[in-house]
Scaffold this motif. Structure first.
Motif, PDB file in Angstrom:
ATOM      1  N   ASN A  41       1.680 -65.391  12.318  1.00  0.00           N
ATOM      2  CA  ASN A  41       1.271 -66.685  12.904  1.00  0.00           C
ATOM      3  C   ASN A  41       0.201 -67.218  12.194  1.00  0.00           C
ATOM      4  OD1 ASN A  41       3.109 -65.907  15.021  1.00  0.00           O
ATOM      5  ND2 ASN A  41       1.365 -64.833  16.065  1.00  0.00           N
ATOM      6  N   VAL A  42       0.317 -68.313  11.673  1.00  0.00           N
ATOM      7  CA  VAL A  42      -0.574 -69.167  10.676  1.00  0.00           C
ATOM      8  C   VAL A  42      -1.039 -70.381  11.528  1.00  0.00           C
ATOM      9  CG1 VAL A  42      -1.043 -70.168   8.596  1.00  0.00           C
ATOM     10  CG2 VAL A  42       0.361 -68.372   8.656  1.00  0.00           C
ATOM     11  N   ASN A  43      -0.125 -71.478  11.815  1.00  0.00           N
ATOM     12  CA  ASN A  43      -0.672 -72.730  12.242  1.00  0.00           C
ATOM     13  C   ASN A  43      -0.440 -72.872  13.473  1.00  0.00           C
ATOM     14  OD1 ASN A  43      -2.116 -73.563   9.948  1.00  0.00           O
ATOM     15  ND2 ASN A  43      -0.468 -73.989   8.773  1.00  0.00           N
ATOM     16  N   GLN A  44       0.079 -72.172  14.335  1.00  0.00           N
ATOM     17  CA  GLN A  44       0.303 -72.344  15.996  1.00  0.00           C
ATOM     18  C   GLN A  44      -0.997 -72.495  16.520  1.00  0.00           C
ATOM     19  OE1 GLN A  44       1.700 -69.584  14.127  1.00  0.00           O
ATOM     20  NE2 GLN A  44       3.641 -68.613  15.212  1.00  0.00           N
ATOM     21  N   ARG A  97       2.135 -58.189  27.106  1.00  0.00           N
ATOM     22  CA  ARG A  97       1.885 -56.847  26.605  1.00  0.00           C
ATOM     23  C   ARG A  97       0.335 -57.023  25.809  1.00  0.00           C
ATOM     24  NH1 ARG A  97       4.814 -55.164  22.746  1.00  0.00           N
ATOM     25  NH2 ARG A  97       5.616 -57.345  22.520  1.00  0.00           N
ATOM     26  N   GLN A  98       0.127 -58.133  25.304  1.00  0.00           N
ATOM     27  CA  GLN A  98      -0.983 -58.110  24.599  1.00  0.00           C
ATOM     28  C   GLN A  98      -1.290 -59.544  24.088  1.00  0.00           C
ATOM     29  OE1 GLN A  98      -1.420 -55.703  20.884  1.00  0.00           O
ATOM     30  NE2 GLN A  98       0.571 -56.144  20.235  1.00  0.00           N
ATOM     31  N   PRO A  99      -2.608 -60.014  23.930  1.00  0.00           N
ATOM     32  CA  PRO A  99      -3.001 -61.466  23.605  1.00  0.00           C
ATOM     33  C   PRO A  99      -2.552 -61.540  22.027  1.00  0.00           C
ATOM     34  CG  PRO A  99      -4.754 -59.949  24.239  1.00  0.00           C
ATOM     35  CD  PRO A  99      -3.896 -59.080  24.090  1.00  0.00           C
ATOM     36  N   THR A 100      -1.850 -62.663  22.173  1.00  0.00           N
ATOM     37  CA  THR A 100      -1.624 -63.167  20.626  1.00  0.00           C
ATOM     38  C   THR A 100      -2.226 -64.190  20.078  1.00  0.00           C
ATOM     39  OG1 THR A 100       0.084 -64.663  21.587  1.00  0.00           O
ATOM     40  CG2 THR A 100       0.966 -62.590  20.809  1.00  0.00           C
ATOM     41  N   GLY A 101      -2.360 -64.319  18.845  1.00  0.00           N
ATOM     42  CA  GLY A 101      -3.297 -65.552  18.289  1.00  0.00           C
ATOM     43  C   GLY A 101      -2.630 -65.966  16.881  1.00  0.00           C
ATOM     44  N   SER A 102      -3.055 -67.110  16.233  1.00  0.00           N
ATOM     45  CA  SER A 102      -2.794 -67.156  14.858  1.00  0.00           C
ATOM     46  C   SER A 102      -3.891 -67.328  14.000  1.00  0.00           C
ATOM     47  CB  SER A 102      -1.994 -68.596  15.041  1.00  0.00           C
ATOM     48  OG  SER A 102      -2.693 -69.690  15.361  1.00  0.00           O
ATOM     49  N   LEU A 103      -3.777 -67.587  12.691  1.00  0.00           N
ATOM     50  CA  LEU A 103      -4.757 -67.816  11.987  1.00  0.00           C
ATOM     51  C   LEU A 103      -5.661 -68.987  12.411  1.00  0.00           C
ATOM     52  CD1 LEU A 103      -3.776 -67.056   8.305  1.00  0.00           C
ATOM     53  CD2 LEU A 103      -4.194 -65.416  10.005  1.00  0.00           C
ATOM     54  N   ARG A 104      -5.047 -70.032  12.959  1.00  0.00           N
ATOM     55  CA  ARG A 104      -5.361 -71.356  13.398  1.00  0.00           C
ATOM     56  C   ARG A 104      -6.419 -71.056  14.526  1.00  0.00           C
ATOM     57  NH1 ARG A 104      -1.977 -76.566  14.208  1.00  0.00           N
ATOM     58  NH2 ARG A 104      -3.498 -78.018  14.587  1.00  0.00           N
ATOM     59  N   THR A 105      -5.820 -70.231  15.370  1.00  0.00           N
ATOM     60  CA  THR A 105      -6.527 -70.247  16.591  1.00  0.00           C
ATOM     61  C   THR A 105      -7.858 -69.338  16.491  1.00  0.00           C
ATOM     62  OG1 THR A 105      -5.308 -67.923  17.645  1.00  0.00           O
ATOM     63  CG2 THR A 105      -4.446 -70.424  18.250  1.00  0.00           C
ATOM     64  N   ALA A 106      -7.636 -68.551  15.322  1.00  0.00           N
ATOM     65  CA  ALA A 106      -8.988 -67.490  14.850  1.00  0.00           C
ATOM     66  C   ALA A 106     -10.224 -68.513  14.404  1.00  0.00           C
ATOM     67  CB  ALA A 106      -8.391 -66.630  13.705  1.00  0.00           C
ATOM     68  N   ASP A 107     -10.005 -69.588  13.479  1.00  0.00           N
ATOM     69  CA  ASP A 107     -10.906 -70.145  13.145  1.00  0.00           C
ATOM     70  C   ASP A 107     -10.947 -71.743  13.008  1.00  0.00           C
ATOM     71  OD1 ASP A 107      -9.102 -71.254  11.207  1.00  0.00           O
ATOM     72  OD2 ASP A 107     -10.189 -70.484   9.403  1.00  0.00           O
ATOM     73  N   GLY A 108     -10.018 -72.326  13.832  1.00  0.00           N
ATOM     74  CA  GLY A 108      -9.975 -73.551  14.361  1.00  0.00           C
ATOM     75  C   GLY A 108      -9.414 -74.515  12.904  1.00  0.00           C
ATOM     76  N   ARG A 109      -8.782 -73.717  12.145  1.00  0.00           N
ATOM     77  CA  ARG A 109      -8.403 -74.761  10.910  1.00  0.00           C
ATOM     78  C   ARG A 109      -6.883 -74.408  10.559  1.00  0.00           C
ATOM     79  NH1 ARG A 109     -13.057 -72.629   7.330  1.00  0.00           N
ATOM     80  NH2 ARG A 109     -11.554 -72.291   5.693  1.00  0.00           N
ATOM     81  N   GLU A 110      -6.406 -75.401   9.641  1.00  0.00           N
ATOM     82  CA  GLU A 110      -4.803 -75.213   9.468  1.00  0.00           C
ATOM     83  C   GLU A 110      -5.078 -74.682   8.048  1.00  0.00           C
ATOM     84  OE1 GLU A 110      -1.902 -78.031   9.889  1.00  0.00           O
ATOM     85  OE2 GLU A 110      -3.029 -79.356  10.850  1.00  0.00           O
ATOM     86  N   HIS A 111      -4.037 -73.773   7.625  1.00  0.00           N
ATOM     87  CA  HIS A 111      -3.725 -73.073   6.667  1.00  0.00           C
ATOM     88  C   HIS A 111      -2.503 -73.501   5.771  1.00  0.00           C
ATOM     89  CE1 HIS A 111      -7.425 -70.438   7.711  1.00  0.00           C
ATOM     90  NE2 HIS A 111      -7.097 -71.073   8.750  1.00  0.00           N
ATOM     91  N   ASP A 112      -2.762 -73.157   4.204  1.00  0.00           N
ATOM     92  CA  ASP A 112      -1.717 -73.405   3.650  1.00  0.00           C
ATOM     93  C   ASP A 112      -0.809 -72.066   3.661  1.00  0.00           C
ATOM     94  OD1 ASP A 112       0.030 -73.712   1.658  1.00  0.00           O
ATOM     95  OD2 ASP A 112      -1.527 -74.282   0.149  1.00  0.00           O
TER      96      ASP A 112
END
Ligand code: BTN
Length: 231
Positions: free
Chosen positions: A127-130, A140-155
Motif C-alpha cells: 500500500n503506497v499512496n492510498q 482483523r487488524q489496522p491497515t496503513g500505507s506509506l502515505r498514511t505513515a508519513d503524509g507524503r506521496e511516493h514514487d
C-alpha cells in the motif's frame, strides 16, 4: 539469475499471480496497476484503487526440498527493507509472521506464495499512496500505507525497483545459505515476539521465529496459520 526477464506489465488484470505460469523462466516478473480480483492469503481478497499501490509477482524455482513458506518470509523481508528505505526508517518496519509488513502497528504490505507445478509464484502487495479512506477496512487488524505513515506521496516505480533488487539479493542468499542467511535480519524485525498471541487455538507468548521459519508460541512450533495478537 536476474529478475525481471521477462517483465510483464498490465494496466489491469485479475491478479498478477495469474500472469505467470510454469513455462516462465525463474525471475519472471508481473506487475499491474490495478487488480480486479487480487488475492490475499487464506482465500481473502486484496484490493487497492488504480494508481495507488504496488502489485507484483515473481516466479521462482526453489530447489526440491526447500520450504516454500520461507519464501513468504523472504518476500516480507524484502518489502520491509524497501519500505524502511522509502520512509527513511532504520529497521523499524516489522514483519508479523508469516507475511504481514507493519509500520506503526499498521499492515502496509502482504505476501502470498503459491505453488505452481514445480514453481512458486511469490506475490507482494504494498500500500503506497492510498489515503486512509482508500484503505480496506480490515476488521482483523489496522491497515496503513506509506502515505498514511508519513503524509507524503511516493514514487511507486522507485519502491518497486528497490523491492525487486532486494528480493533478488535475498533470494540468492537464501539459495546459498537457507534461512540462516537472513535469520538475523528477520529476527530484528519480528513484530510478534513477546506479544500474547492466539494461533490455531493455542494461546501463548510468541517467542520468535525458529531457523526453519516456524513461529514459536510458548515452546510450540507453528508451521502456518493466522495469528491474532493483543494490541
Ligand atoms: C495477504 O496479506 O493476504 C497477501 C496479499 C498479497 C497481495 C499481492 S498483490 C500482488 C499479488 N497478486 C495478488 O493477487 N496477490 C498478490
Amino acid at each position: 539469475m536476474r529478475f525481471a526477464k521477462p517483465y510483464r506489465y498490465e494496466d489491469e488484470c485479475e491478479s498478477t499471480q495469474l500472469l505467470l505460469g510454469p513455462n516462465d523462466p525463474e525471475g519472471a516478473v508481473a506487475v499491474a496497476d490495478y487488480q480486479s480480483a487480487g488475492r490475499g492469503r487464506l482465500g481473502r481478497s486484496w484490493v487497492a484503487p488504480p494508481g495507488t499501490a504496488i502489485h507484483v509477482s515473481v516466479l521462482l524455482r526453489p530447489p526440491p526440498g526447500r520450504k516454500i513458506a520461507q519464501l513468504s518470509l523472504l518476500g516480507g523481508l524484502a518489502a520491509a527493507e524497501a519500505v524502511d528505505e522509502e520512509l527513511d526508517l532504520w529497521r523499524s518496519t516489522q514483519i508479523k509472521w508469516p507475511n504481514d509488513v507493519m509500520v506503526n502497528r499498521r499492515k502496509v504490505a502482504g505476501v502470498l506464495a503459491e505453488a505452481r507445478e514445480g514453481a512458486v509464484v511469490l506475490g507482494i502487495g504494498i500500500n503506497v499512496n492510498q489515503t486512509r479512506d482508500q484503505l480496506p477496512a480490515d476488521a482483523r487488524q489496522p491497515t496503513g500505507s506509506l502515505r498514511t505513515a508519513d503524509g507524503r506521496e511516493h514514487d511507486r516505480n522507485a519502491v518497486l525497483d528497490d523491492l525487486l533488487a532486494r528480493l533478488e539479493r535475498l533470494y540468492a542468499a537464501w539459495l546459498e545459505g537457507g534461512l540462516d542467511a537472513v535469520y538475523h535480519d528477520l529476527g530484528a524485525r519480528d513484530f510478534l515476539r513477546g506479544r500474547r498471541v492466539r494461533v490455531d487455538g493455542l494461546d501463548g507468548i510468541a517467542e520468535g521465529v525458529d531457523r526453519e521459519g516456524r513461529l514459536i508460541v510458548s515452546g510450540q512450533a507453528i508451521e502456518s496459520g493466522e495469528v491474532e495478537y493483543e494490541r
